[in-house]
Motif scaffolding. Sequence first.
Motif, PDB file in Angstrom:
ATOM      1  N   SER A  70      22.039   4.463 -46.092  1.00 27.54           N
ATOM      2  CA  SER A  70      21.306   5.723 -45.912  1.00 27.54           C
ATOM      3  C   SER A  70      19.938   5.480 -45.276  1.00 27.54           C
ATOM      4  N   ALA A  71      19.337   4.298 -45.562  1.00 26.77           N
ATOM      5  CA  ALA A  71      18.061   3.942 -44.937  1.00 26.77           C
ATOM      6  C   ALA A  71      18.256   3.520 -43.483  1.00 26.77           C
ATOM      7  N   LEU A  72      19.415   2.909 -43.201  1.00 29.98           N
ATOM      8  CA  LEU A  72      19.683   2.356 -41.872  1.00 29.98           C
ATOM      9  C   LEU A  72      20.287   3.352 -40.899  1.00 29.98           C
ATOM     10  N   ILE A  73      20.726   4.496 -41.406  1.00 28.21           N
ATOM     11  CA  ILE A  73      21.418   5.442 -40.530  1.00 28.21           C
ATOM     12  C   ILE A  73      20.492   5.861 -39.374  1.00 28.21           C
ATOM     13  N   GLY A  74      21.007   5.758 -38.171  1.00 31.23           N
ATOM     14  CA  GLY A  74      20.195   6.036 -36.999  1.00 31.23           C
ATOM     15  C   GLY A  74      19.425   4.823 -36.510  1.00 31.23           C
ATOM     16  N   ARG A  75      19.590   3.683 -37.201  1.00 30.77           N
ATOM     17  CA  ARG A  75      18.917   2.427 -36.837  1.00 30.77           C
ATOM     18  C   ARG A  75      17.413   2.610 -36.613  1.00 30.77           C
ATOM     19  N   PRO A  76      16.676   2.946 -37.657  1.00 36.44           N
ATOM     20  CA  PRO A  76      15.225   3.118 -37.501  1.00 36.44           C
ATOM     21  C   PRO A  76      14.528   1.806 -37.154  1.00 36.44           C
ATOM     22  N   ALA A  77      13.361   1.911 -36.551  1.00 39.46           N
ATOM     23  CA  ALA A  77      12.610   0.725 -36.138  1.00 39.46           C
ATOM     24  C   ALA A  77      12.022  -0.019 -37.329  1.00 39.46           C
ATOM     25  N   ILE A  78      11.817   0.715 -38.439  1.00 45.89           N
ATOM     26  CA  ILE A  78      11.142   0.142 -39.601  1.00 45.89           C
ATOM     27  C   ILE A  78      11.917   0.495 -40.864  1.00 45.89           C
ATOM     28  N   LEU A  79      12.061  -0.481 -41.758  1.00 50.23           N
ATOM     29  CA  LEU A  79      12.679  -0.254 -43.065  1.00 50.23           C
ATOM     30  C   LEU A  79      11.656  -0.552 -44.150  1.00 50.23           C
ATOM     31  N   ILE A  80      11.528   0.358 -45.114  1.00 53.68           N
ATOM     32  CA  ILE A  80      10.666   0.141 -46.269  1.00 53.68           C
ATOM     33  C   ILE A  80      11.563   0.130 -47.507  1.00 53.68           C
ATOM     34  N   LEU A  81      11.666  -1.033 -48.148  1.00 53.85           N
ATOM     35  CA  LEU A  81      12.603  -1.236 -49.251  1.00 53.85           C
ATOM     36  C   LEU A  81      11.840  -1.646 -50.504  1.00 53.85           C
ATOM     37  N   ILE A 129       6.015   9.486 -37.111  1.00 55.87           N
ATOM     38  CA  ILE A 129       6.085   8.258 -37.901  1.00 55.87           C
ATOM     39  C   ILE A 129       7.352   8.245 -38.750  1.00 55.87           C
ATOM     40  N   LEU A 130       7.615   9.353 -39.432  1.00 54.74           N
ATOM     41  CA  LEU A 130       8.764   9.416 -40.334  1.00 54.74           C
ATOM     42  C   LEU A 130      10.085   9.241 -39.596  1.00 54.74           C
ATOM     43  N   LYS A 131      10.135   9.641 -38.346  1.00 48.51           N
ATOM     44  CA  LYS A 131      11.361   9.497 -37.558  1.00 48.51           C
ATOM     45  C   LYS A 131      11.684   8.035 -37.263  1.00 48.51           C
ATOM     46  N   GLU A 132      10.691   7.164 -37.406  1.00 48.63           N
ATOM     47  CA  GLU A 132      10.892   5.744 -37.105  1.00 48.63           C
ATOM     48  C   GLU A 132      11.189   4.912 -38.345  1.00 48.63           C
ATOM     49  N   ILE A 133      11.164   5.541 -39.531  1.00 48.76           N
ATOM     50  CA  ILE A 133      11.267   4.778 -40.776  1.00 48.76           C
ATOM     51  C   ILE A 133      12.518   5.154 -41.561  1.00 48.76           C
ATOM     52  N   GLY A 134      13.207   4.132 -42.051  1.00 49.93           N
ATOM     53  CA  GLY A 134      14.246   4.314 -43.055  1.00 49.93           C
ATOM     54  C   GLY A 134      13.724   3.718 -44.354  1.00 49.93           C
ATOM     55  N   SER A 135      14.078   4.314 -45.481  1.00 51.38           N
ATOM     56  CA  SER A 135      13.490   3.814 -46.736  1.00 51.38           C
ATOM     57  C   SER A 135      14.496   3.845 -47.886  1.00 51.38           C
ATOM     58  N   LEU A 136      14.260   2.929 -48.813  1.00 50.17           N
ATOM     59  CA  LEU A 136      14.994   2.890 -50.078  1.00 50.17           C
ATOM     60  C   LEU A 136      13.953   2.673 -51.158  1.00 50.17           C
ATOM     61  N   ILE A 137      13.573   3.748 -51.827  1.00 52.05           N
ATOM     62  CA  ILE A 137      12.552   3.706 -52.863  1.00 52.05           C
ATOM     63  C   ILE A 137      13.212   3.994 -54.200  1.00 52.05           C
ATOM     64  N   GLU A 138      13.102   3.030 -55.123  1.00 51.85           N
ATOM     65  CA  GLU A 138      13.740   3.133 -56.442  1.00 51.85           C
ATOM     66  C   GLU A 138      15.260   3.139 -56.269  1.00 51.85           C
ATOM     67  N   ALA A 139      15.991   3.455 -57.323  1.00 52.73           N
ATOM     68  CA  ALA A 139      17.455   3.377 -57.272  1.00 52.73           C
ATOM     69  C   ALA A 139      18.024   4.516 -56.429  1.00 52.73           C
ATOM     70  N   PRO A 140      18.971   4.213 -55.537  1.00 52.65           N
ATOM     71  CA  PRO A 140      19.561   5.281 -54.735  1.00 52.65           C
ATOM     72  C   PRO A 140      20.414   6.210 -55.585  1.00 52.65           C
ATOM     73  N   SER A 141      20.449   7.477 -55.245  1.00 52.65           N
ATOM     74  CA  SER A 141      21.286   8.445 -55.971  1.00 52.65           C
ATOM     75  C   SER A 141      22.177   9.173 -54.968  1.00 52.65           C
ATOM     76  N   PHE A 142      23.426   9.355 -55.374  1.00 54.17           N
ATOM     77  CA  PHE A 142      24.402   9.986 -54.492  1.00 54.17           C
ATOM     78  C   PHE A 142      25.240  10.990 -55.273  1.00 54.17           C
ATOM     79  N   TYR A 143      25.960  11.826 -54.545  1.00 56.94           N
ATOM     80  CA  TYR A 143      26.913  12.749 -55.161  1.00 56.94           C
ATOM     81  C   TYR A 143      28.175  11.955 -55.498  1.00 56.94           C
ATOM     82  N   GLY A 144      28.435  11.769 -56.801  1.00 55.41           N
ATOM     83  CA  GLY A 144      29.545  10.933 -57.247  1.00 55.41           C
ATOM     84  C   GLY A 144      30.899  11.427 -56.818  1.00 55.41           C
ATOM     85  N   ASN A 145      31.054  12.740 -56.683  1.00 56.51           N
ATOM     86  CA  ASN A 145      32.355  13.302 -56.324  1.00 56.51           C
ATOM     87  C   ASN A 145      32.574  13.412 -54.819  1.00 56.51           C
TER      88      ASN A 145
END
Length: 254
Positions: free
Chosen positions: A144-155, A75-91
């Motif tokens: 980051s949620a779309l990478i790999g073009r998942p079948a399902i997005l949860i935003l 299931i997880l392999k089919e889902i991309g998600s963005l939950i709460e504010a995204p966090s990244f390495y600033g540098n």
Amino acid sequence: MEHIITTNGLTKRYKQFAAVNCITLHIQKGKIYGFLGPNGAGKSTTMKILLGLTNPTSGTFSIDGKQFPKDRIAILKEIGSLIEAPSFYGNLTGKENLDIIRRILGLPKNSVEDALELVGLSEFGDRLAKKYSLGMKQRLGLASALIGRPAILILDEPTNGLDPSGIHEIRNLVKSLPTMYDCTILISSHLLSEIELIADDIGILNHGSLLFEGSLDEMRKAAVQRGYATENLEEMFLSMIEQDNAARKTRVKL
């Protein structure tokens, strides 16, 4: 009508408190499903259950024909998600941040460029993430949620904190995705006008319970039958919530 996500009696309790109370959802493949409700209604908890981040107390759900928990990894392999504010390495650059995710998921190298192109960040891939505007950071979160073009997005609240221009950008992007590569989107928002502009179907939660599920046209018909104002989604939504809250108060008094 093919449903890619279904839940049956999904419930999450914390002692005596029901964050999600016996909800049954039907999310159509290739559509945008808008999840509406006041703060604390249970939207984020439901999304976290679907992502396997918290276990339901009772009830079941399936995603693309796969059953939880038996098929959790599939299931997880089919889902991309963005939950709460995204966090990244600033540098690190936007491209480098996505490459970390790509490696974790075991995706091909071209997945990074593909994700950046989908969200319109190709020309900014080599810019440090800390120099991104808030709207660009949200776009990178979507990448980051779309990478790999998942079948399902949860935003979960993807436009939270954005100015009108940023909201417009993210709205148009989300609206284009199902047509662009045939994905299904479950999106929550407090901005009812935004959901009205992009959603095919909606589900309304209040105090963990599902008050309505269906298309906007079906909601208007239900609103007419109940004597609600039907000029816009916000008026119908508020009428439904107020009626449910009043009914709850009456039950408590009894």
